[in-house]
Motif scaffolding. Sequence first.
Motif, PDB file in Angstrom:
ATOM      1  N   UNK A  22       0.834  -1.206   0.000  1.00  0.00           N
ATOM      2  CA  UNK A  22       0.000   0.000   0.000  1.00  0.00           C
ATOM      3  C   UNK A  22       0.871   1.260   0.000  1.00  0.00           C
ATOM      4  N   UNK A  23       2.005   1.223   0.690  1.00  0.00           N
ATOM      5  CA  UNK A  23       2.896   2.377   0.789  1.00  0.00           C
ATOM      6  C   UNK A  23       3.783   2.552  -0.441  1.00  0.00           C
ATOM      7  N   UNK A  24       3.823   1.557  -1.314  1.00  0.00           N
ATOM      8  CA  UNK A  24       4.679   1.597  -2.496  1.00  0.00           C
ATOM      9  C   UNK A  24       4.313   2.788  -3.385  1.00  0.00           C
ATOM     10  N   UNK A  25       5.338   3.449  -3.897  1.00  0.00           N
ATOM     11  CA  UNK A  25       5.151   4.551  -4.843  1.00  0.00           C
ATOM     12  C   UNK A  25       5.540   4.057  -6.230  1.00  0.00           C
ATOM     13  N   UNK A  26       4.646   4.230  -7.182  1.00  0.00           N
ATOM     14  CA  UNK A  26       4.933   3.825  -8.560  1.00  0.00           C
ATOM     15  C   UNK A  26       5.995   4.741  -9.163  1.00  0.00           C
ATOM     16  N   UNK A  27       6.629   4.303 -10.249  1.00  0.00           N
ATOM     17  CA  UNK A  27       7.630   5.174 -10.895  1.00  0.00           C
ATOM     18  C   UNK A  27       6.984   6.486 -11.336  1.00  0.00           C
ATOM     19  N   UNK A  28       7.768   7.542 -11.319  1.00  0.00           N
ATOM     20  CA  UNK A  28       7.247   8.869 -11.682  1.00  0.00           C
ATOM     21  C   UNK A  28       6.677   8.898 -13.095  1.00  0.00           C
ATOM     22  N   UNK A  29       7.272   8.172 -14.010  1.00  0.00           N
ATOM     23  CA  UNK A  29       6.843   8.182 -15.410  1.00  0.00           C
ATOM     24  C   UNK A  29       5.976   6.981 -15.760  1.00  0.00           C
ATOM     25  N   UNK A  30       5.226   6.461 -14.830  1.00  0.00           N
ATOM     26  CA  UNK A  30       4.459   5.222 -15.012  1.00  0.00           C
ATOM     27  C   UNK A  30       3.558   5.273 -16.248  1.00  0.00           C
ATOM     28  N   UNK A  31       2.915   6.390 -16.511  1.00  0.00           N
ATOM     29  CA  UNK A  31       1.982   6.489 -17.636  1.00  0.00           C
ATOM     30  C   UNK A  31       2.684   6.581 -18.982  1.00  0.00           C
ATOM     31  N   UNK A  32       3.988   6.851 -19.000  1.00  0.00           N
ATOM     32  CA  UNK A  32       4.735   6.980 -20.256  1.00  0.00           C
ATOM     33  C   UNK A  32       5.808   5.908 -20.428  1.00  0.00           C
ATOM     34  N   UNK A  33       5.708   4.803 -19.731  1.00  0.00           N
ATOM     35  CA  UNK A  33       6.736   3.770 -19.819  1.00  0.00           C
ATOM     36  C   UNK A  33       6.803   3.160 -21.217  1.00  0.00           C
ATOM     37  N   UNK A  34       8.018   2.826 -21.685  1.00  0.00           N
ATOM     38  CA  UNK A  34       8.176   2.189 -23.000  1.00  0.00           C
ATOM     39  C   UNK A  34       7.940   0.674 -22.890  1.00  0.00           C
ATOM     40  N   UNK A  35       6.706   0.264 -22.628  1.00  0.00           N
ATOM     41  CA  UNK A  35       6.384  -1.134 -22.340  1.00  0.00           C
ATOM     42  C   UNK A  35       6.943  -2.087 -23.387  1.00  0.00           C
ATOM     43  N   UNK A  36       6.931  -1.680 -24.663  1.00  0.00           N
ATOM     44  CA  UNK A  36       7.377  -2.561 -25.739  1.00  0.00           C
ATOM     45  C   UNK A  36       8.875  -2.860 -25.646  1.00  0.00           C
ATOM     46  N   UNK A  37       9.628  -2.064 -24.908  1.00  0.00           N
ATOM     47  CA  UNK A  37      11.074  -2.264 -24.757  1.00  0.00           C
ATOM     48  C   UNK A  37      11.442  -2.888 -23.417  1.00  0.00           C
ATOM     49  N   UNK A  38      10.461  -3.257 -22.615  1.00  0.00           N
ATOM     50  CA  UNK A  38      10.734  -3.790 -21.273  1.00  0.00           C
ATOM     51  C   UNK A  38      10.524  -5.296 -21.216  1.00  0.00           C
TER      52      UNK A  38
END
Length: 162
Positions: A22-38
């Motif tokens: 619950x306390x975890x913070x998502x990455x700052x750029x979560x909405x713009x992640x390059x999913x196709x390269x991960x």
Amino acid sequence: MDPVSAAEIRGAFVNSTKSLVKAMTLPRDFDELPWESLDYLGWRDPKAPARAYLVVPRDDGVTAIALGTAATGKPRRGTGLCDLCHTAHQVTDVALFAARRAGSAGRAGNTVGTYICGDLACSLYVRGLRDPEVPQGETVPTEIRVDRLGQRLDSFVSRVLA
């Protein structure tokens, strides 16, 4: 890697308490992640630099793992090698990350550790989308590096789940 939602990530942790998830913070750029390269999603918690997270796609969905590391350390000289992607870095850019094992073994205090790129960007290094500061010498083709990263990542996740 296919995009995953914050809810999917929070529900996929295998080695963490509900309060830490619950306390975890998502990455700052979560909405713009390059999913196709991960090949996996990895990040350090912006509010707690000694905490990091891996979200790994597997046959049965995603598995999320909480990691701990030293937030800072004494400056050292030399190079280090990431155990996942085999990218060489300045030794301060590779960190020992420890994951509590899943289930009763983790509740008993058992952990699994490995050296990983400090920025958790192995997918970008193996694809040549991010350049390390250390010359790499002879390398194998990208497809092979991506495949080997997947194998090593699967092995690490299996050790956490064992």
